[in-house]
Each structure stands twice: as structure tokens, then as C-alpha cells.
Design an enzyme around this catalytic site. Structure first.
Site, PDB file in Angstrom:
ATOM      1  N   PHE A  93      40.484  42.385  36.245  1.00 11.01           N
ATOM      2  CA  PHE A  93      39.454  43.343  36.659  1.00 11.01           C
ATOM      3  C   PHE A  93      38.398  42.707  37.550  1.00 11.01           C
ATOM      4  CE2 PHE A  93      36.985  41.293  33.360  1.00 11.01           C
ATOM      5  CZ  PHE A  93      35.703  41.368  33.859  1.00 11.01           C
ATOM      6  N   LYS A 151      50.404  45.688  39.911  1.00 14.05           N
ATOM      7  CA  LYS A 151      49.910  46.310  38.667  1.00 14.05           C
ATOM      8  C   LYS A 151      48.483  45.807  38.505  1.00 14.05           C
ATOM      9  CE  LYS A 151      48.912  45.991  34.858  1.00 14.05           C
ATOM     10  NZ  LYS A 151      47.476  46.221  34.488  1.00 14.05           N
ATOM     11  N   GLU A 168      43.654  47.977  34.700  1.00 11.82           N
ATOM     12  CA  GLU A 168      43.449  49.404  34.397  1.00 11.82           C
ATOM     13  C   GLU A 168      41.955  49.735  34.298  1.00 11.82           C
ATOM     14  OE1 GLU A 168      44.600  46.966  32.587  1.00 11.82           O
ATOM     15  OE2 GLU A 168      44.813  47.452  30.457  1.00 11.82           O
ATOM     16  N   ARG A 169      41.082  48.690  34.398  1.00 14.76           N
ATOM     17  CA  ARG A 169      39.649  48.969  34.289  1.00 14.76           C
ATOM     18  C   ARG A 169      39.033  49.355  35.636  1.00 14.76           C
ATOM     19  NH1 ARG A 169      38.358  43.556  31.146  1.00 14.76           N
ATOM     20  NH2 ARG A 169      40.253  43.588  29.927  1.00 14.76           N
ATOM     21  N   SER A 220      43.480  36.336  31.765  1.00 15.39           N
ATOM     22  CA  SER A 220      43.076  35.407  30.709  1.00 15.39           C
ATOM     23  C   SER A 220      44.257  34.520  30.295  1.00 15.39           C
ATOM     24  CB  SER A 220      42.542  36.190  29.518  1.00 15.39           C
ATOM     25  OG  SER A 220      43.526  37.084  29.065  1.00 15.39           O
ATOM     26  N   CYS A 277      36.130  33.551  37.473  1.00 12.62           N
ATOM     27  CA  CYS A 277      36.871  32.411  36.930  1.00 12.62           C
ATOM     28  C   CYS A 277      36.358  31.108  37.503  1.00 12.62           C
ATOM     29  CB  CYS A 277      38.356  32.563  37.226  1.00 12.62           C
ATOM     30  SG  CYS A 277      38.723  32.387  38.960  1.00 12.62           S
ATOM     31  N   GLU A 329      35.849  30.604  26.772  1.00 14.41           N
ATOM     32  CA  GLU A 329      35.344  31.211  28.011  1.00 14.41           C
ATOM     33  C   GLU A 329      34.504  32.418  27.595  1.00 14.41           C
ATOM     34  OE1 GLU A 329      38.252  33.303  30.452  1.00 14.41           O
ATOM     35  OE2 GLU A 329      37.296  32.508  32.239  1.00 14.41           O
TER      36      GLU A 329
HETATM   37  P1  NAD Z   1      43.246  40.106  31.125  1.00 16.82           P
HETATM   38  O1  NAD Z   1      44.106  38.960  30.768  1.00 16.82           O
HETATM   39  O2  NAD Z   1      42.688  40.939  30.027  1.00 16.82           O
HETATM   40  O3  NAD Z   1      44.046  41.129  32.066  1.00 16.82           O
HETATM   41  C1  NAD Z   1      44.724  40.710  33.227  1.00 16.82           C
HETATM   42  C2  NAD Z   1      45.904  41.626  33.468  1.00 16.82           C
HETATM   43  O4  NAD Z   1      46.798  41.530  32.352  1.00 16.82           O
HETATM   44  C3  NAD Z   1      45.549  43.105  33.605  1.00 16.82           C
HETATM   45  O5  NAD Z   1      46.302  43.655  34.651  1.00 16.82           O
HETATM   46  C4  NAD Z   1      45.923  43.694  32.262  1.00 16.82           C
HETATM   47  O6  NAD Z   1      46.349  45.024  32.354  1.00 16.82           O
HETATM   48  C5  NAD Z   1      47.070  42.816  31.799  1.00 16.82           C
HETATM   49  N1  NAD Z   1      47.118  42.677  30.339  1.00 16.82           N
HETATM   50  C6  NAD Z   1      46.072  42.702  29.475  1.00 16.82           C
HETATM   51  N2  NAD Z   1      46.499  42.559  28.209  1.00 16.82           N
HETATM   52  C7  NAD Z   1      47.843  42.439  28.264  1.00 16.82           C
HETATM   53  C8  NAD Z   1      48.880  42.247  27.270  1.00 16.82           C
HETATM   54  N3  NAD Z   1      48.574  42.161  25.977  1.00 16.82           N
HETATM   55  N4  NAD Z   1      50.153  42.147  27.677  1.00 16.82           N
HETATM   56  C9  NAD Z   1      50.459  42.229  28.982  1.00 16.82           C
HETATM   57  N5  NAD Z   1      49.535  42.421  29.955  1.00 16.82           N
HETATM   58  C10 NAD Z   1      48.243  42.510  29.618  1.00 16.82           C
HETATM   59  O7  NAD Z   1      42.079  39.540  32.060  1.00 16.82           O
HETATM   60  P2  NAD Z   1      40.811  40.303  32.627  1.00 16.82           P
HETATM   61  O8  NAD Z   1      39.842  40.522  31.496  1.00 16.82           O
HETATM   62  O9  NAD Z   1      41.211  41.471  33.458  1.00 16.82           O
HETATM   63  O10 NAD Z   1      40.232  39.210  33.634  1.00 16.82           O
HETATM   64  C11 NAD Z   1      39.402  38.160  33.229  1.00 16.82           C
HETATM   65  C12 NAD Z   1      40.167  36.868  33.028  1.00 16.82           C
HETATM   66  O11 NAD Z   1      40.859  36.520  34.211  1.00 16.82           O
HETATM   67  C13 NAD Z   1      39.278  35.678  32.728  1.00 16.82           C
HETATM   68  O12 NAD Z   1      39.881  34.906  31.724  1.00 16.82           O
HETATM   69  C14 NAD Z   1      39.233  34.920  34.043  1.00 16.82           C
HETATM   70  O13 NAD Z   1      38.953  33.553  33.931  1.00 16.82           O
HETATM   71  C15 NAD Z   1      40.610  35.151  34.536  1.00 16.82           C
HETATM   72  N6  NAD Z   1      40.699  34.936  35.975  1.00 16.82           N
HETATM   73  C16 NAD Z   1      41.364  33.822  36.410  1.00 16.82           C
HETATM   74  C17 NAD Z   1      41.458  33.559  37.768  1.00 16.82           C
HETATM   75  C18 NAD Z   1      42.191  32.344  38.263  1.00 16.82           C
HETATM   76  O14 NAD Z   1      42.541  32.302  39.422  1.00 16.82           O
HETATM   77  N7  NAD Z   1      42.456  31.364  37.422  1.00 16.82           N
HETATM   78  C19 NAD Z   1      40.882  34.441  38.689  1.00 16.82           C
HETATM   79  C20 NAD Z   1      40.221  35.567  38.210  1.00 16.82           C
HETATM   80  C21 NAD Z   1      40.139  35.816  36.841  1.00 16.82           C
END
Ligand code: NAD
Length: 499
Positions: free
Chosen positions: A149, A173, A176-177, A226, A281, A384
């Protein structure tokens, strides 16, 4: 209420699952739209359409493919204000920061204009008698991207621009937020001349993600989000024979040496720690002053700056420093971690817990928090937080500071602030973190370098954007060709070696 859609084969469609997610305006706390959540059948229809369209797209010459991106860049500039407004409305970040989100994606589109050059293979003339050898970089077919998101414009573009420039079709994909901007980007790509089916946006949650991971028609998956989800996607995607790269969470340390310019260091920490409410991140979330004297001086400068931070909605004008968190759950989680820090005995120098935004009492705002005397066993250090919370761990000396950052399970970004070139060089050489800043707090590499962390911040072999992206989205074929005047010797039964 606005009902969003999937974008499949060039059309807005509502899908067949009947499931939907609410999308909030984080500043007001109101549900402003709903997005359909795809099931496996919706995903399958997108993959089928993508696979059909990819054949001709993969055969289109790379220069013509790049020209679509050239037009896309023009359209991004044309619609910049509209994109930024839609992004801020769903994410909560300020308008200038939302524009930065679009521009950092656009820069990767610019890099991908060089696809014809980046896709060139190697050639050896006369590798043997009458033998030439050459390699080609060919598209994988259908690739998919699952994005977070916090950068709803930049990260989708980091994924689909190189994938599409390399001749693949792409299934996005998004989170969804905040899916509105990814949907807008897909329509801009269509307006720029991209054939239908080459960029599909399929909205959803775990069900849609699992459908990607299990679909035989998808060759590669790129993920950002994450770490627990990154690990899950990497494992399941690889088990299903896909090429997978996953980028996860972070806990970025900034080391402040005794000789650093303290005003510069404090300003850097404020921007890098609290910009976008810490939902980056590459945010600096741990300050590590070296020596008690450095720590005291730094806290003296930091505390009033943190207290003076201006929090507000994206409509609040230019002096707003950061906005609300993305959801009520995110706010509750950050609040819980701050409580845990207080209970564990860390000193909460600036306490943002009671913050309430007048006129926006139902928004997901959380006040800026500054901790001192944090120890490495505390949850506020190990986890984090992803909120406007900066923790300070005091280090006795440089080696202790270096070890602290090296022992943390995350290794996305880090920075050192110093006037000593020798310390800076030593730090850059020894630290086990993927992106390093020297007097630069958020060292996000430009589009023509690659982006990726180490340790639990990244799973897979190749980074995002830069030349690695073209390696990830292509496979190599090597051709050995003999055009002899005549094959005279009959069959060969031992492995050929060059003489
Ligand atoms: P998230 O892991 O909750 O969601 C990321 C994606 O995974 C979304 O599209 C979501 O729909 C999907 N998802 C969520 N739960 C799932 C599940 N149980 N099974 C399968 N798919 C699932 O992350 P977020 O809250 O959207 O974003 C924040 C996180 O992203 C932080 O940890 C941040 O550090 C990380 N991030 C990392 C980078 C990088 O390049 N390393 C860049 C940006 C953000």
C-alpha cells in the site's frame, strides 16, 4: 459509494467472486469506495487474456515497445495532479510526497526507454571453424506483481515497466487498500498505445495472491510488502517452479558519529523518520548516536523538531509534514508498539499518543514519537513499526554501532553521518545492508541502479529496477550456429570442445 473494478483485456470488469473490500479515506476515517476481490476464476481469465496478447507483444520490436512507455511518461506528466490527489486520498500522504511517489515510478519508465539496448545479447563471430555463437534475451511470457500500500504508484511501475518493455504481459495485484492509482496507470498505458491484455490489474487479497502463485500460466512473480508474506510468497512460488523475487520489511539504522554536523543529522532524521508518517521501507527508524555526548547533543536538537512537526490531511496545505496512517488497524498496531516500549522501560521523549486532529477526529492520525535509551531486546527495536516513531539506541563506540546494525534481522537501508571519510568508507565496505547512505538518510538508488535489501529484507537473487530488472524479466537463450561449406566428418560422439 464508488465501486472500483478489475482492468482485464482493456476493460473495467467487476469479477465473479462477489467479495469486496472497503477503501478508506485515512484523513476522515470514512469508507470512500469498494474494490472487488478476485477469485481464482477471475485470475484465470486475466492470465488467459494476457497469454493470448503476449505472443504478438513479445514479437513487437523493442523500440516500438519502448515508444509506448515514452507516451506513457508524457501522460503521467499530464495527469500528475489527478494521480497525486487520488493517491493522497487513499493513502493519506501529502500531495508533494504523492507526486514523488509517481515521479520515482516514472523514472523507471524513463530507464526502460533503453530496453532495446538492455535486451541486446552477446555475439561471438568465429567461435570455431564456421561457428558463430550468440545469446538472446527473451521474455518469460506472463509475469505478475504483488505490491504494497505504501507506494501505490512507484512500486507497480517498478514492476510493470521493465516487464512490459522486455516483451512480457503483466498481471498487477496491487494493495487492496489503495488500488485507484494502479487502475489509473493501467488506463494510461492503454491510452499510450499498449495492446489490451498486456497490463491486467486484478484486485484482491490472499485468495488472488494464491491464485497467482498456483497458476501454471504465470512464469515469474515479483512481490513487495512485509517480510512474513514475502517469505510465504517466495516459498510457494518457487515450489511451483516460478522465478520469484520478494522484497520485505526493514529497520533502517542511521549511525551518527561524534564528528557529524548535528544540525544536518537532526534534520535528516526528521525527514527520513517521519516523512509519509514513517510508512516507508527506507524510513530511518533507528538513530544510533555514537558516544553519550553525541547522544545528548542529538536529543537536544531532535526533541523540539519532533514536537514541531505539523500533522494534517493532504488537503491541509504546504506546511503539513505528514498525514494519517493508512488504516485504523495500522494506527492500533503502532499504538500498541509504543505502549510496549514504555512498558519495557525506554524513555518516551516526545509522546504522540494522545494526538487528535481537530475536525478530523475519526481519521487515522498518530502523533510523532521519539524514544531514547532503547535496548536491542525491546519490541520497538526488533520489529518494524511502520509509523511516525523514531527509536534511539545509544552506542558506546563505532564498532558497537556497526555491530548493532549488522545483527538486526533486516538489511534494507542504512546511513552514516560523519565528516570522516575513513569511517564512511569502512562502514560502506563492512555493513551487511543492501543500500547505504553516507550523509544521505534515505539512499534509494536512482532508476539506473538496482534497489534491494539484504538479510530478511529480500528473497531471491536479483534486485528491482536497473539492469537487474531486465535480467529478472527475461530468460537467456544461447545459439550455436555452424554454416560450414559442408559437413564432411559424419557424426561426433564425444562432447565437442573448441580447439
Ligand atoms: P503486506 O505484506 O501486508 O501486503 C503486501 C501485498 O501482499 C498486498 O498486495 C497484499 O494484498 C498481499 N497480502 C497481504 N497479506 C497476504 C497474505 N496473507 N497472503 C498473501 N498475500 C497477502 O504489506 P503492506 O502493509 O501493504 O506494505 C508495508 C510493508 O511493505 C512494510 O513491511 C514495508 O517495509 C514493506 N515494503 C518493502 C519495500 C522493499 O522494497 N523492501 C518497499 C515498500 C514496502
Amino acid at each position: 459509494m464508488q465501486q472500483l473494478w478489475h482492468f482485464i483485456d482493456g476493460k473495467r470488469v467487476s469479477g465473479t467472486s462477489g467479495r469486496k473490500a472497503d477503501i478508506y479515506n485515512p484523513a476522515t476515517g470514512e469508507v470512500q469506495a469498494q474494490v472487488p476481490l478476485a477469485n481464482a476464476a477471475d485470475m484465470d481469465s486475466a492470465v488467459q487474456g494476457a497469454a493470448r496478447a503476449q505472443v504478438a507483444w513479445g514479437a513487437t520490436n523493442p523500440q516500438r515497445r519502448a515508444r509506448v512507455l515514452m507516451e506513457f511518461i508524457r501522460l503521467l506528466h499530464r495527469d500528475m495532479d489527478k494521480l497525486a490527489e487520488a493517491l493522497s486520498r487513499e493513502h493519506g500522504k501529502t500531495l508533494p510526497d504523492a507526486k514523488g511517489d509517481v515521479i520515482r515510478g516514472l523514472e523507471v519508465a524513463e530507464f526502460c526507454l533503453g530496453a532495446p539496448h538492455l535486451l541486446k545479447g552477446e555475439y561471438t563471430d568465429g567461435a570455431g571453424p564456421g561457428i558463430d555463437m550468440y545469446s538472446m534475451r527473451q521474455p518469460l511470457g506472463v509475469a505478475a506483481g504483488i505490491t504494497p500500500f505504501n507506494f501505490p504508484a512507484m512500486i507497480p511501475m517498478w514492476k510493470f515497466c521493465p516487464a512490459i518493455a522486455a516483451g512480457n504481459a503483466f498481471i498487477l495485484k496491487p494493495s487492496e487498500r489503495d488500488p485507484s492509482v494502479p487502475l489509473m496507470l493501467a488506463e494510461l498505458m492503454q491510452e499510450a498505445g499498449l495492446p489490451d491484455g498486456i497490463l491486467q490489474v486484478v484486485n484482491g487479497d490472499k485468495e488472488a495472491v494464491d491464485a497467482i502463485l498456483d497458476h501454471e500460466g504465470i512464469s515469474a512473480v515479483g512481490f513487495v510488502g512485509s517480510t512474513p508474506i514475502a517469505a510465504y510468497i517466495y516459498e510457494r512460488g518457487c515450489a511451483n517452479g516460478k522465478r520469484v523475487q520478494c522484497f520485505g520489511g526493514a529497520k533502517n539504522h542511521m549511525i551518527i558519529m561524534p564528528d557529524a554536523d548535528m544540525d544536518q543529522a537532526a534534520d535528516a532524521l526528521i525527514g527520513a523518520g517521519f516523512g509519509a508518517a514513517g510508512e516507508r521501507c527506507m524510513a530511518i527508524s533507528v538513530a544510533v548516536p555514537v558516544g553519550e555526548g553525541t547522544a545528548d547533543k542529538l536529543m537536544e536538537k531532535l526533541a523540539p523538531k519532533v514536537e514541531a512537526l505539523k500533522i494534517g490531511p493532504y488537503t491541509g496545505g504546504d506546511d503539513v509534514d505528514f498525514g494519517p496512517l493508512v488504516t485504523a488497524e495500522a494506527k492500533a498496531r503502532v499504538g500498541g508498539l509504543v505502549e510496549s516500549g514504555v512498558e519495557a522501560g525506554a524513555k518516551l521523549v516526545v509522546d504522540g499518543r494522545g494526538f487528535s486532529m481537530q475536525g478530523y477526529e475519526d481519521g487515522f492520525f498518530f502523533g510523532a514519537c521519539l524514544f531514547d535509551h532503547v535496548t536491542p531486546d525491546m519490541d520497538i527495536y526488533t520489529q518494524e513499526i511502520f509509523g511516525p516513531v523514531l527509536v534511539t539506541v545509544r552506542a558506546e563506540n563505532y564498532e558497537d554501532a556497526l555491530k548493532l546494525a549488522m545483527d538486526h534481522e533486516y538489511g534494507n537501508g542504512t546511513a552514516i553521518f560523519t565528516r570522516d571519510g575513513d569511517a564512511a568508507r569502512d562502514f560502506a565496505a563492512r555493513i551487511n545492508v543492501g543500500m547505504v547512505g553516507i550523509n544521505v538518510p534515505i539512499p534509494v538508488p536512482l532508476a539506473y541502479y538496482t534497489f534491494g535489501g539484504w538479510k530478511k529484507s529480500s528473497f531471491g537473487d536479483l534486485n528491482q529496477h536497473g539492469p537487474d530488472a531486465f535480467r529478472f524479466y527475461t530468460k537467456t537463450k544461447t545459439v550455436t550456429a555452424r554454416w560450414p561449406s559442408g559437413i564432411k566428418d559424419g557424426a561426433e560422439f564425444s562432447i565437442p570442445v573448441m580447439k
